[in-house]
Design a protein around this motif. Structure first.
Motif, short mmCIF file in Angstrom:
data_model
loop_
_atom_site.label_atom_id
_atom_site.label_comp_id
_atom_site.label_asym_id
_atom_site.label_seq_id
_atom_site.Cartn_x
_atom_site.Cartn_y
_atom_site.Cartn_z
N ALA A 1 0.85 -1.19 0.00
CA ALA A 1 0.00 0.00 0.00
C ALA A 1 0.88 1.24 0.00
O ALA A 1 1.97 1.25 0.58
CB ALA A 1 -0.91 0.01 1.22
N ASP B 1 0.75 5.45 0.59
CA ASP B 1 0.08 6.69 1.01
C ASP B 1 0.90 7.83 0.41
O ASP B 1 1.86 8.31 1.01
CB ASP B 1 0.02 6.78 2.54
N GLY C 1 -3.55 4.92 -1.94
CA GLY C 1 -4.60 5.67 -1.25
C GLY C 1 -5.19 6.72 -2.16
O GLY C 1 -4.48 7.43 -2.87
N PRO D 1 -7.61 9.83 -1.87
CA PRO D 1 -8.27 10.72 -0.90
C PRO D 1 -9.45 11.49 -1.49
O PRO D 1 -9.34 12.65 -1.87
CB PRO D 1 -7.15 11.67 -0.48
N CYS E 1 -3.10 11.55 -6.94
CA CYS E 1 -2.91 10.15 -6.53
C CYS E 1 -3.28 9.19 -7.67
O CYS E 1 -2.62 8.17 -7.87
CB CYS E 1 -3.73 9.84 -5.29
N TRP F 1 -7.65 3.07 -3.56
CA TRP F 1 -8.45 2.69 -2.39
C TRP F 1 -8.78 3.94 -1.57
O TRP F 1 -7.89 4.70 -1.22
CB TRP F 1 -7.69 1.67 -1.54
N GLU G 1 -9.12 6.48 0.98
CA GLU G 1 -8.30 6.63 2.19
C GLU G 1 -8.78 7.77 3.08
O GLU G 1 -8.03 8.27 3.90
CB GLU G 1 -6.84 6.85 1.80
N THR H 1 -7.60 8.36 6.92
CA THR H 1 -6.53 7.47 7.38
C THR H 1 -5.43 8.23 8.11
O THR H 1 -4.89 7.72 9.09
CB THR H 1 -5.89 6.65 6.23
N ALA I 1 -0.37 4.31 5.61
CA ALA I 1 -0.33 3.28 4.55
C ALA I 1 -0.76 1.93 5.11
O ALA I 1 -1.46 1.16 4.43
CB ALA I 1 1.08 3.19 3.96
N ILE J 1 -4.51 1.92 5.33
CA ILE J 1 -5.06 1.71 3.98
C ILE J 1 -5.00 0.23 3.63
O ILE J 1 -5.98 -0.36 3.17
CB ILE J 1 -4.27 2.54 2.94
N TYR K 1 -8.04 -2.46 2.91
CA TYR K 1 -8.12 -3.17 1.64
C TYR K 1 -8.13 -4.69 1.85
O TYR K 1 -8.90 -5.41 1.22
CB TYR K 1 -6.96 -2.77 0.73
#
Length: 140
Positions: free
Chosen positions: A5, A7, A58, A60, A74, A92, A94, A97, A124, A127, A131
């Motif tokens: 993952a 971030d 991630g 957002p 992202c 995903w 986020e 987070t 991360a 996240i 997932y």
């Protein structure tokens, strides 16, 4: 499957990775890099070094579910990683987070420079845990 993952951030990008059984997510460090392309290269190299088979970036979204500038950045980062690594890349949600990561670090009383150094890796990890929970529930 080993999942990593990401971030993604403008200054620091947190990484987390899970074991092959997808049971445990662990922080895998922070890449301190402001250059978009160099950061992407460093994340791709880390994914290769860790044997990642899937990347989760991630995403957002805004609280009202709209896509803002940060989410677009992202998304572009994820697309670049996909081309650079040849691996499947998932975006995903986020939201919150980083707030959750700060809350975890409050509980563990992690402060100052140490906190700044780990908060992105903790985000991360959150996240990745989210997932992995989705994958586990989707298989049933």
């Amino acid at each position: 499957m080993i999942i990593m993952a990401v971030d993604f951030g403008d200054s620091r990008t947190g990484l987390a990775v899970c074991d092959k059984s997808e049971f445990l997510a662990s922080p895998a460090g922070v890449i301190a890099e402001k250059d978009f392309d160099i950061c992407m290269e460093k994340v791709a190299a880390e994914a290769k070094a860790r044997g990642a088979e899937l990347l989760v970036v991630g995403y957002p979204k805004n609280m009202n579910n709209t896509i803002g500038e940060r989410a677009e950045k992202c998304s572009a980062f994820a697309e670049g990683l996909k081309k650079m690594t040849g691996l499947p890349v998932e975006l995903w949600d986020e939201r919150c987070t980083t707030v959750s990561a700060h809350n975890y670090l409050n509980v563990t009383n992690t402060r100052g420079k140490k906190r700044k150094a780990v908060v992105d890796a903790v985000a991360a990890t959150i996240i990745l845990e989210s997932y992995m929970g989705y994958r586990k529930n989707a298989q049933h």
